[in-house]
Design a protein around this motif. Structure first.
Motif, PDB file in Angstrom:
ATOM      1  N   ASP A  54       8.124  45.891 -10.861  1.00 24.78           N
ATOM      2  CA  ASP A  54       9.518  45.961 -11.389  1.00 24.78           C
ATOM      3  C   ASP A  54       9.710  47.538 -10.852  1.00 24.78           C
ATOM      4  O   ASP A  54      11.055  47.599 -10.593  1.00 24.78           O
ATOM      5  CB  ASP A  54       9.547  45.750 -12.833  1.00 24.78           C
ATOM      6  CG  ASP A  54       9.644  44.210 -13.191  1.00 24.78           C
ATOM      7  OD1 ASP A  54       9.446  43.488 -12.224  1.00 24.78           O
ATOM      8  OD2 ASP A  54      10.264  43.983 -14.157  1.00 24.78           O
ATOM      9  N   LEU A  79       8.864  35.296  -9.179  1.00 27.02           N
ATOM     10  CA  LEU A  79       9.665  34.379 -10.166  1.00 27.02           C
ATOM     11  C   LEU A  79       9.808  32.978  -9.764  1.00 27.02           C
ATOM     12  O   LEU A  79       9.904  32.157 -10.633  1.00 27.02           O
ATOM     13  CB  LEU A  79      11.060  35.129 -10.173  1.00 27.02           C
ATOM     14  CG  LEU A  79      12.079  34.680 -10.803  1.00 27.02           C
ATOM     15  CD1 LEU A  79      11.874  34.775 -12.316  1.00 27.02           C
ATOM     16  CD2 LEU A  79      13.592  35.232 -10.455  1.00 27.02           C
ATOM     17  N   GLU A  82       7.243  30.769 -11.142  1.00 24.84           N
ATOM     18  CA  GLU A  82       7.344  30.504 -12.492  1.00 24.84           C
ATOM     19  C   GLU A  82       8.338  29.560 -13.174  1.00 24.84           C
ATOM     20  O   GLU A  82       8.128  28.981 -13.963  1.00 24.84           O
ATOM     21  CB  GLU A  82       7.594  31.874 -13.046  1.00 24.84           C
ATOM     22  CG  GLU A  82       6.295  32.843 -13.017  1.00 24.84           C
ATOM     23  CD  GLU A  82       6.509  34.229 -13.606  1.00 24.84           C
ATOM     24  OE1 GLU A  82       7.385  34.468 -14.105  1.00 24.84           O
ATOM     25  OE2 GLU A  82       5.604  35.169 -13.492  1.00 24.84           O
ATOM     26  N   ILE A  83       9.552  29.722 -12.357  1.00 23.58           N
ATOM     27  CA  ILE A  83      10.594  28.701 -12.908  1.00 23.58           C
ATOM     28  C   ILE A  83      10.891  27.405 -12.440  1.00 23.58           C
ATOM     29  O   ILE A  83      11.885  26.720 -12.548  1.00 23.58           O
ATOM     30  CB  ILE A  83      11.717  29.874 -12.778  1.00 23.58           C
ATOM     31  CG1 ILE A  83      12.309  29.840 -11.323  1.00 23.58           C
ATOM     32  CG2 ILE A  83      11.840  30.986 -13.666  1.00 23.58           C
ATOM     33  CD1 ILE A  83      13.617  29.073 -10.822  1.00 23.58           C
ATOM     34  N   THR A 158      19.062  41.282 -14.531  1.00 25.81           N
ATOM     35  CA  THR A 158      17.847  40.787 -14.443  1.00 25.81           C
ATOM     36  C   THR A 158      17.894  39.278 -13.778  1.00 25.81           C
ATOM     37  O   THR A 158      18.443  38.683 -14.647  1.00 25.81           O
ATOM     38  CB  THR A 158      16.966  40.985 -15.505  1.00 25.81           C
ATOM     39  OG1 THR A 158      16.909  42.222 -16.133  1.00 25.81           O
ATOM     40  CG2 THR A 158      15.375  40.775 -15.367  1.00 25.81           C
ATOM     41  N   ILE A 160      16.858  35.753 -13.849  1.00 26.15           N
ATOM     42  CA  ILE A 160      16.046  35.006 -14.519  1.00 26.15           C
ATOM     43  C   ILE A 160      15.691  33.728 -14.060  1.00 26.15           C
ATOM     44  O   ILE A 160      14.863  32.809 -14.514  1.00 26.15           O
ATOM     45  CB  ILE A 160      16.769  34.699 -16.263  1.00 26.15           C
ATOM     46  CG1 ILE A 160      18.087  34.269 -15.870  1.00 26.15           C
ATOM     47  CG2 ILE A 160      16.899  36.058 -16.934  1.00 26.15           C
ATOM     48  CD1 ILE A 160      18.491  33.615 -17.183  1.00 26.15           C
ATOM     49  N   GLN A 196      13.174  31.891 -21.612  1.00 27.13           N
ATOM     50  CA  GLN A 196      12.134  33.052 -21.988  1.00 27.13           C
ATOM     51  C   GLN A 196      12.685  34.034 -21.276  1.00 27.13           C
ATOM     52  O   GLN A 196      12.660  35.359 -21.959  1.00 27.13           O
ATOM     53  CB  GLN A 196      10.674  32.696 -21.598  1.00 27.13           C
ATOM     54  CG  GLN A 196      10.183  31.646 -22.535  1.00 27.13           C
ATOM     55  CD  GLN A 196       8.646  31.059 -22.106  1.00 27.13           C
ATOM     56  OE1 GLN A 196       8.078  31.626 -21.207  1.00 27.13           O
ATOM     57  NE2 GLN A 196       8.199  29.921 -22.760  1.00 27.13           N
ATOM     58  N   LYS A 197      12.817  34.070 -20.084  1.00 25.10           N
ATOM     59  CA  LYS A 197      13.208  35.252 -19.408  1.00 25.10           C
ATOM     60  C   LYS A 197      14.547  35.537 -19.813  1.00 25.10           C
ATOM     61  O   LYS A 197      14.733  36.929 -19.675  1.00 25.10           O
ATOM     62  CB  LYS A 197      13.108  34.830 -17.605  1.00 25.10           C
ATOM     63  CG  LYS A 197      11.742  34.587 -17.218  1.00 25.10           C
ATOM     64  CD  LYS A 197      11.522  34.447 -15.692  1.00 25.10           C
ATOM     65  CE  LYS A 197      10.151  34.374 -15.399  1.00 25.10           C
ATOM     66  NZ  LYS A 197       9.527  35.448 -15.547  1.00 25.10           N
ATOM     67  N   TYR A 198      15.547  34.680 -20.116  1.00 26.51           N
ATOM     68  CA  TYR A 198      16.820  35.331 -20.506  1.00 26.51           C
ATOM     69  C   TYR A 198      16.683  36.105 -21.861  1.00 26.51           C
ATOM     70  O   TYR A 198      17.301  37.177 -22.012  1.00 26.51           O
ATOM     71  CB  TYR A 198      17.651  34.150 -20.831  1.00 26.51           C
ATOM     72  CG  TYR A 198      19.043  34.568 -21.540  1.00 26.51           C
ATOM     73  CD1 TYR A 198      19.880  34.908 -20.762  1.00 26.51           C
ATOM     74  CD2 TYR A 198      19.124  34.140 -22.688  1.00 26.51           C
ATOM     75  CE1 TYR A 198      21.196  35.354 -21.267  1.00 26.51           C
ATOM     76  CE2 TYR A 198      20.743  34.298 -23.153  1.00 26.51           C
ATOM     77  CZ  TYR A 198      21.495  35.110 -22.504  1.00 26.51           C
ATOM     78  OH  TYR A 198      22.633  35.442 -23.225  1.00 26.51           O
ATOM     79  N   ALA A 201      15.425  39.507 -20.939  1.00 25.40           N
ATOM     80  CA  ALA A 201      16.300  40.341 -20.325  1.00 25.40           C
ATOM     81  C   ALA A 201      17.144  41.167 -21.299  1.00 25.40           C
ATOM     82  O   ALA A 201      17.963  41.979 -20.976  1.00 25.40           O
ATOM     83  CB  ALA A 201      17.137  39.476 -19.376  1.00 25.40           C
TER      84      ALA A 201
END
Ligand code: MN3
Length: 203
Positions: A54, A79, A82-83, A158, A160, A196-198, A201
């Motif tokens: 990151d 990413l 994962e999504i 970010t 997501i 979860q990523k939202y 962020a």
């Protein structure tokens, strides 16, 4: 510390027929692995060697093409794996659904605009759903292995969710039919992870 290939949370054939097993295996073991190998070689012996991925993204020297292309490649594919999931998990709900409605009016319009961003990316690149720390979301796309964490990409926040629209991501199964591949993405997106990523962020 050298970067290593993350394991997938599912088998290569688990996303059939939306994403075929051969594409998944080559994409993960060849393409993603190559970005990691090249990134490790590019940062060996430099100040970046002990930085997080990151941090490398956010402080990217955009003139450093080996780190930009391969570091971006590693971040973006991590990413992406994962999504997605063997079947679409969860649904757009809660605060993310509210943010999508606020930005785009409704989910169908969001999907249309995301698909348009993915379709209109000429050549190779990515379409993104990004979240700002104040909760706003936006759609954008970037070329090659760039991503919105990098300086000067033109959209902020970010990422997501991201969709790889390089031909290597779909050509074996879909050939030139990028629109069909984009449509299939909605069948495998894992909204639980995106939510979860939202939430992360916004912190
Ligand atoms: Mn790819």
């Amino acid at each position: 510390m050298a970067f290593t290939l993350p394991a997938l949370g599912y088998a290569y054939d688990a996303l059939e027929p939306n994403i075929d097993a051969r594409t998944m295996e080559i994409h993960h073991t060849k393409h993603h692995q190559a970005y990691i190998n090249n990134l490790n070689n590019a940062i060996a012996g430099t100040d970046l060697e002990n930085q997080t991925l990151d941090h490398i993204m956010k402080t990217m020297d955009m003139n450093n093409n080996p780190v930009r292309n391969n570091g971006g490649g590693h971040w973006n594919h991590t990413l992406f794996w994962e999504i997605i999931s063997p079947e679409s998990k969860g649904r757009l709900s809660g605060s993310l659904a509210a943010a999508v409605d606020a930005a785009f009016g409704n989910v169908d319009t969001f999907k249309e605009k995301f698909a348009a961003a993915a379709m209109s990316r000429f050549g190779s690149g990515w379409a993104w759903l990004c979240a700002h720390s104040d909760g706003r979301v936006e759609i954008c796309s970037s070329a090659n292995q760039d991503n919105p964490l990098m300086p000067g990409i033109g959209c902020g926040g970010t990422p997501i969710a991201g969709l790889d629209v390089w031909e290597h991501a779909y050509y074996l199964h879909y050939q030139n039919r990028r629109a069909d591949y984009i449509a299939a993405f909605w069948n495998v997106i894992n909204w639980n992870v995106v939510e979860q990523k939202y939430a992360a962020a916004l912190k």
